[in-house]
Design a protein around this motif. Structure first.
Motif, short mmCIF file in Angstrom:
data_model
loop_
_atom_site.label_atom_id
_atom_site.label_comp_id
_atom_site.label_asym_id
_atom_site.label_seq_id
_atom_site.Cartn_x
_atom_site.Cartn_y
_atom_site.Cartn_z
N HIS A 1 0.86 -1.18 0.00
CA HIS A 1 0.00 0.00 0.00
C HIS A 1 0.90 1.24 0.00
CE1 HIS A 1 -3.46 2.51 0.95
NE2 HIS A 1 -2.68 3.13 1.79
N TYR A 2 0.61 2.21 -0.88
CA TYR A 2 1.38 3.45 -0.98
C TYR A 2 0.52 4.60 -0.46
CZ TYR A 2 4.21 0.71 -4.24
OH TYR A 2 5.01 -0.26 -4.81
N SER A 3 1.06 5.35 0.48
CA SER A 3 0.41 6.57 0.95
C SER A 3 1.26 7.75 0.50
CB SER A 3 0.30 6.59 2.48
OG SER A 3 -0.49 5.52 2.93
N ILE A 4 0.70 8.63 -0.31
CA ILE A 4 1.43 9.78 -0.83
C ILE A 4 0.98 11.01 -0.06
CG2 ILE A 4 1.97 11.16 -2.87
CD1 ILE A 4 1.14 8.60 -4.52
N ARG A 5 1.92 11.61 0.62
CA ARG A 5 1.61 12.77 1.46
C ARG A 5 1.77 14.05 0.68
NH1 ARG A 5 4.48 10.52 6.97
NH2 ARG A 5 2.97 8.85 7.27
N ALA A 6 1.17 15.13 1.17
CA ALA A 6 1.22 16.43 0.49
C ALA A 6 2.65 16.91 0.31
CB ALA A 6 0.42 17.46 1.28
N SER A 7 3.55 16.52 1.20
CA SER A 7 4.94 16.94 1.12
C SER A 7 5.70 16.23 0.01
CB SER A 7 5.64 16.65 2.46
OG SER A 7 5.69 15.24 2.69
N GLY A 8 5.07 15.21 -0.61
CA GLY A 8 5.75 14.43 -1.64
C GLY A 8 6.35 13.15 -1.07
#
Length: 109
Positions: free
Chosen positions: A36-43
């Motif tokens: 599972h990949y979680s992409i945060r606003a910070s990149g």
């Protein structure tokens, strides 16, 4: 364990990569497990082991992985099923009908 462990992997021409052993161990990943990949606003991208969906049976998956490893390690143990064995099985259960969609009885739960 140190606070941060850093490892790298390389993308192929088809944008594929091998998950490094350190990461596989940390996430408890095995063959055919999902990530599972979680992409945060910070990149920043965080990888976690994906939870099995409702239709998947994790025990069955581990058993099948065990069989796969055992067969790969000991192919000499694999034997064909002979006709006499098949006939014996059919004589024992051939007339038994099983409805896999029927709810279990209280005794079976």
């Amino acid at each position: 364990m140190p606070a941060t462990i850093e490892v790298e992997s390389t993308l192929t021409d088809r944008y594929q990569t091998t998950v490094p052993e350190t990461v596989r161990r940390a996430l408890g990943l095995g063959k055919r497990d999902k990530i599972h990949y979680s992409i945060r606003a910070s990149g920043e991208v965080v990888l976690t082991r994906a939870e099995a969906s409702e239709g998947e049976d994790p025990v069955l998956e581990h058993f099948l992985n065990f069989l796969e490893r055992d067969i790969a390690r000991h192919p000499e143990r694999v034997r064909p099923v002979d006709a006499a064995f098949v006939a014996r099985l059919q004589s024992l259960v051939g007339s038994v009908n099983v409805d896999l969609d029927a709810p279990l009885s209280e005794d079976d739960e």
